[in-house]
Scaffold this motif. Sequence first.
Motif, PDB file in Angstrom:
ATOM      1  N   LEU A 109     -11.418   1.027   5.036  1.00 19.96           N
ATOM      2  CA  LEU A 109     -12.257   0.562   3.332  1.00 19.96           C
ATOM      3  C   LEU A 109     -12.111   1.260   2.634  1.00 19.96           C
ATOM      4  CD1 LEU A 109     -14.710  -1.642   2.817  1.00 19.96           C
ATOM      5  CD2 LEU A 109     -16.053   0.202   2.689  1.00 19.96           C
ATOM      6  N   THR A 110     -11.148   2.708   2.568  1.00 19.44           N
ATOM      7  CA  THR A 110     -10.855   2.889   0.974  1.00 19.44           C
ATOM      8  C   THR A 110      -9.888   2.298   0.619  1.00 19.44           C
ATOM      9  OG1 THR A 110     -11.757   5.561   1.890  1.00 19.44           O
ATOM     10  CG2 THR A 110     -10.306   5.484   0.497  1.00 19.44           C
ATOM     11  N   GLU A 111      -8.719   2.345   1.525  1.00 19.38           N
ATOM     12  CA  GLU A 111      -7.236   1.622   1.547  1.00 19.38           C
ATOM     13  C   GLU A 111      -7.972   0.539   1.531  1.00 19.38           C
ATOM     14  OE1 GLU A 111      -4.596   3.898   4.183  1.00 19.38           O
ATOM     15  OE2 GLU A 111      -4.571   1.563   4.812  1.00 19.38           O
ATOM     16  N   TRP A 112      -8.318  -0.096   1.597  1.00 19.23           N
ATOM     17  CA  TRP A 112      -8.574  -1.698   1.120  1.00 19.23           C
ATOM     18  C   TRP A 112      -9.411  -2.148  -0.119  1.00 19.23           C
ATOM     19  CZ3 TRP A 112     -13.335  -5.225   0.854  1.00 19.23           C
ATOM     20  CH2 TRP A 112     -12.969  -6.941   1.033  1.00 19.23           C
ATOM     21  N   LEU A 113     -10.057  -1.066  -0.839  1.00 18.52           N
ATOM     22  CA  LEU A 113     -10.340  -1.348  -1.482  1.00 18.52           C
ATOM     23  C   LEU A 113      -9.606  -1.169  -2.312  1.00 18.52           C
ATOM     24  CD1 LEU A 113     -14.409   0.101  -1.664  1.00 18.52           C
ATOM     25  CD2 LEU A 113     -13.428  -2.164  -1.808  1.00 18.52           C
ATOM     26  N   ALA A 114      -8.724   0.090  -2.775  1.00 15.59           N
ATOM     27  CA  ALA A 114      -8.144   0.443  -3.190  1.00 15.59           C
ATOM     28  C   ALA A 114      -6.401  -0.902  -3.400  1.00 15.59           C
ATOM     29  CB  ALA A 114      -7.217   1.694  -2.959  1.00 15.59           C
ATOM     30  N   VAL A 115      -6.273  -1.528  -3.174  1.00 10.93           N
ATOM     31  CA  VAL A 115      -5.365  -2.414  -3.156  1.00 10.93           C
ATOM     32  C   VAL A 115      -5.325  -2.930  -4.476  1.00 10.93           C
ATOM     33  CG1 VAL A 115      -4.499  -4.898  -2.360  1.00 10.93           C
ATOM     34  CG2 VAL A 115      -4.647  -2.995  -0.432  1.00 10.93           C
ATOM     35  N   HIS A 126      -4.964  -6.320  -6.764  1.00 11.63           N
ATOM     36  CA  HIS A 126      -4.217  -7.493  -6.290  1.00 11.63           C
ATOM     37  C   HIS A 126      -3.546  -7.752  -7.317  1.00 11.63           C
ATOM     38  CE1 HIS A 126      -6.648  -7.901  -2.779  1.00 11.63           C
ATOM     39  NE2 HIS A 126      -7.606  -6.873  -3.169  1.00 11.63           N
ATOM     40  N   SER A 127      -3.610  -7.006  -8.256  1.00 14.18           N
ATOM     41  CA  SER A 127      -2.228  -7.969  -9.475  1.00 14.18           C
ATOM     42  C   SER A 127      -0.739  -8.111  -8.936  1.00 14.18           C
ATOM     43  CB  SER A 127      -2.777  -7.582 -10.595  1.00 14.18           C
ATOM     44  OG  SER A 127      -2.361  -6.539 -10.871  1.00 14.18           O
ATOM     45  N   GLN A 128      -1.094  -6.415  -8.201  1.00 13.78           N
ATOM     46  CA  GLN A 128       0.215  -6.387  -8.227  1.00 13.78           C
ATOM     47  C   GLN A 128       0.859  -7.215  -6.689  1.00 13.78           C
ATOM     48  OE1 GLN A 128       2.178  -2.172  -7.501  1.00 13.78           O
ATOM     49  NE2 GLN A 128       0.431  -1.478  -9.039  1.00 13.78           N
ATOM     50  N   LEU A 129      -0.603  -7.096  -5.444  1.00 17.92           N
ATOM     51  CA  LEU A 129       0.153  -7.475  -4.883  1.00 17.92           C
ATOM     52  C   LEU A 129       0.404  -9.331  -4.528  1.00 17.92           C
ATOM     53  CD1 LEU A 129      -0.338  -7.787  -1.363  1.00 17.92           C
ATOM     54  CD2 LEU A 129      -2.423  -8.478  -1.920  1.00 17.92           C
ATOM     55  N   VAL A 130      -0.828  -9.821  -5.438  1.00 20.27           N
ATOM     56  CA  VAL A 130       0.007 -11.446  -5.854  1.00 20.27           C
ATOM     57  C   VAL A 130       1.440 -10.910  -6.385  1.00 20.27           C
ATOM     58  CG1 VAL A 130       0.032 -13.166  -7.169  1.00 20.27           C
ATOM     59  CG2 VAL A 130      -2.209 -11.969  -5.966  1.00 20.27           C
ATOM     60  N   VAL A 162       2.501   4.921   0.793  1.00 26.75           N
ATOM     61  CA  VAL A 162       1.281   3.846   1.125  1.00 26.75           C
ATOM     62  C   VAL A 162       0.599   3.152   0.001  1.00 26.75           C
ATOM     63  CG1 VAL A 162      -0.341   4.005   2.814  1.00 26.75           C
ATOM     64  CG2 VAL A 162       0.506   5.412   3.141  1.00 26.75           C
ATOM     65  N   LEU A 163       0.288   3.648  -0.555  1.00 25.71           N
ATOM     66  CA  LEU A 163       0.036   2.525  -1.217  1.00 25.71           C
ATOM     67  C   LEU A 163       0.784   1.369  -1.803  1.00 25.71           C
ATOM     68  CD1 LEU A 163      -2.901   1.692  -2.901  1.00 25.71           C
ATOM     69  CD2 LEU A 163      -2.472   3.503  -4.643  1.00 25.71           C
ATOM     70  N   SER A 164       1.736   1.654  -2.041  1.00 23.63           N
ATOM     71  CA  SER A 164       3.367   0.913  -2.576  1.00 23.63           C
ATOM     72  C   SER A 164       3.289  -0.261  -2.031  1.00 23.63           C
ATOM     73  CB  SER A 164       4.332   1.612  -2.865  1.00 23.63           C
ATOM     74  OG  SER A 164       5.157   2.114  -4.022  1.00 23.63           O
ATOM     75  N   LEU A 165       3.462   0.332   0.282  1.00 22.98           N
ATOM     76  CA  LEU A 165       4.099  -1.072   1.147  1.00 22.98           C
ATOM     77  C   LEU A 165       2.314  -1.241   0.759  1.00 22.98           C
ATOM     78  CD1 LEU A 165       4.887   1.718   3.184  1.00 22.98           C
ATOM     79  CD2 LEU A 165       6.882  -0.385   2.628  1.00 22.98           C
ATOM     80  N   LEU A 166       1.307  -1.362   0.276  1.00 25.83           N
ATOM     81  CA  LEU A 166       0.043  -1.839   0.514  1.00 25.83           C
ATOM     82  C   LEU A 166      -0.228  -3.196  -0.456  1.00 25.83           C
ATOM     83  CD1 LEU A 166      -3.052   0.456   1.371  1.00 25.83           C
ATOM     84  CD2 LEU A 166      -2.074  -1.147   2.746  1.00 25.83           C
ATOM     85  N   ASN A 167       0.058  -3.150  -1.758  1.00 25.30           N
ATOM     86  CA  ASN A 167       0.468  -3.351  -3.317  1.00 25.30           C
ATOM     87  C   ASN A 167       1.677  -4.512  -2.717  1.00 25.30           C
ATOM     88  OD1 ASN A 167      -1.491  -2.733  -4.077  1.00 25.30           O
ATOM     89  ND2 ASN A 167      -0.623  -0.635  -5.430  1.00 25.30           N
ATOM     90  N   ALA A 168       2.581  -4.442  -1.676  1.00 29.27           N
ATOM     91  CA  ALA A 168       3.923  -5.105  -1.867  1.00 29.27           C
ATOM     92  C   ALA A 168       3.303  -6.379  -0.147  1.00 29.27           C
ATOM     93  CB  ALA A 168       5.408  -4.277  -1.050  1.00 29.27           C
ATOM     94  N   GLY A 169       2.767  -6.163   0.373  1.00 26.45           N
ATOM     95  CA  GLY A 169       1.994  -6.880   1.326  1.00 26.45           C
ATOM     96  C   GLY A 169       3.146  -6.679   2.619  1.00 26.45           C
ATOM     97  N   ARG A 170       3.434  -4.818   2.560  1.00 23.38           N
ATOM     98  CA  ARG A 170       4.464  -4.974   3.953  1.00 23.38           C
ATOM     99  C   ARG A 170       3.530  -4.772   5.186  1.00 23.38           C
ATOM    100  NH1 ARG A 170       8.884  -1.900   1.741  1.00 23.38           N
ATOM    101  NH2 ARG A 170       9.999  -2.012   3.882  1.00 23.38           N
ATOM    102  N   ILE A 171       2.317  -4.176   4.710  1.00 23.15           N
ATOM    103  CA  ILE A 171       1.239  -3.001   5.587  1.00 23.15           C
ATOM    104  C   ILE A 171       0.301  -3.297   5.762  1.00 23.15           C
ATOM    105  CG2 ILE A 171       2.553  -1.135   6.382  1.00 23.15           C
ATOM    106  CD1 ILE A 171       0.745   0.166   4.436  1.00 23.15           C
ATOM    107  N   GLU A 172      -1.401  -3.759   6.783  1.00 22.78           N
ATOM    108  CA  GLU A 172      -2.097  -3.766   6.351  1.00 22.78           C
ATOM    109  C   GLU A 172      -3.287  -2.393   6.000  1.00 22.78           C
ATOM    110  OE1 GLU A 172      -3.786  -5.122  10.344  1.00 22.78           O
ATOM    111  OE2 GLU A 172      -3.327  -6.841   9.563  1.00 22.78           O
ATOM    112  N   THR A 173      -4.125  -2.493   5.251  1.00 20.84           N
ATOM    113  CA  THR A 173      -4.735  -1.662   5.407  1.00 20.84           C
ATOM    114  C   THR A 173      -5.765  -0.399   6.543  1.00 20.84           C
ATOM    115  OG1 THR A 173      -6.849  -3.161   4.920  1.00 20.84           O
ATOM    116  CG2 THR A 173      -5.153  -2.288   3.000  1.00 20.84           C
ATOM    117  N   VAL A 174      -5.658   0.725   6.270  1.00 25.45           N
ATOM    118  CA  VAL A 174      -6.513   1.070   7.640  1.00 25.45           C
ATOM    119  C   VAL A 174      -7.909   1.356   8.039  1.00 25.45           C
ATOM    120  CG1 VAL A 174      -4.025   1.024   8.994  1.00 25.45           C
ATOM    121  CG2 VAL A 174      -5.630   3.051   7.821  1.00 25.45           C
TER     122      VAL A 174
END
Length: 273
Positions: A36-42, A44-48, A22-34
């Motif tokens: 606050l815990t996930e939102w704060l765990a992203v 952003h350097s990986q996401l960018v 799940v974290l890998s998909l979030l950091n790849a921008g392929r899924i949304e967070t569901v």
Amino acid sequence: MNIEIIKNRKGAQKAVDIPSEVLSLLNAGRIETVNLTEWLAVDHSQLVASVFPALGIDKNIIEELVCQINQQKKPSTMNTIKLIGALLYEKYVHTDLYEPLFKQISTHLSDSVRCYACYLVALHTEIPLEDKLHKLKPLVADSHFGVREIIWMALRPEMSEHLDFSIAFLSHWAESEDENIRRFSTEALRPRGVWCAHIEALKEKPEVYLPILDKLKSDKAKYVQDSVGNWLNDASKTRPDFVTALCERWERESPTKETKYIVKKALRTIASK
């Protein structure tokens, strides 16, 4: 883990419990967070680094972004989002890529990426506030809680500097059919707010906000009710007389369960004394 199962997950309550997939998909921008815990765990350097090349963002700018993200002295999700939005604004505002970039970012699958778009417009010094509000309205109504929080934080400084205009403008949004837009009309300019500077004018004279508050005194959406109640609770800390009198009037004029809920929330600080 099946992708459909991932999309329908409830979300971990602790960051350490977020599945690595799940974290890998979030950091790849392929899924949304569901949550606050996930939102704060992203990360952003990986996401960018994952998302921005496909958007046509210059490699050197991406490297600069990642460097600035990692060099923050007091990193936080909100500070990082603002940093990224601000740097994108700085690099692209006077180029032909600005509008296409905003469109791509503001409609991206990732809620975290959509958050960047808020600052790409809010920081623009050559766009009138009214135009910014219209341009960002889809993000005000966004389906994701994180985007909705970032958008009011991004616009609040300029809106608080132009209170008369903002109150008049938001009084129309308070009548919107969309509860997210109605909620923005109170949440964006709470007298004290959360994670933001206070608005002294509203702490001293909260009555100027009545054109909005009166329209929402019996709103059917709990999301809106909570915001109205919190707005008045903020005001009660400096003007308990105003809040008490208003709540008494509302109880007479609008004897509904919605108004009763708002009044209870509005008076909680006063009641605790």
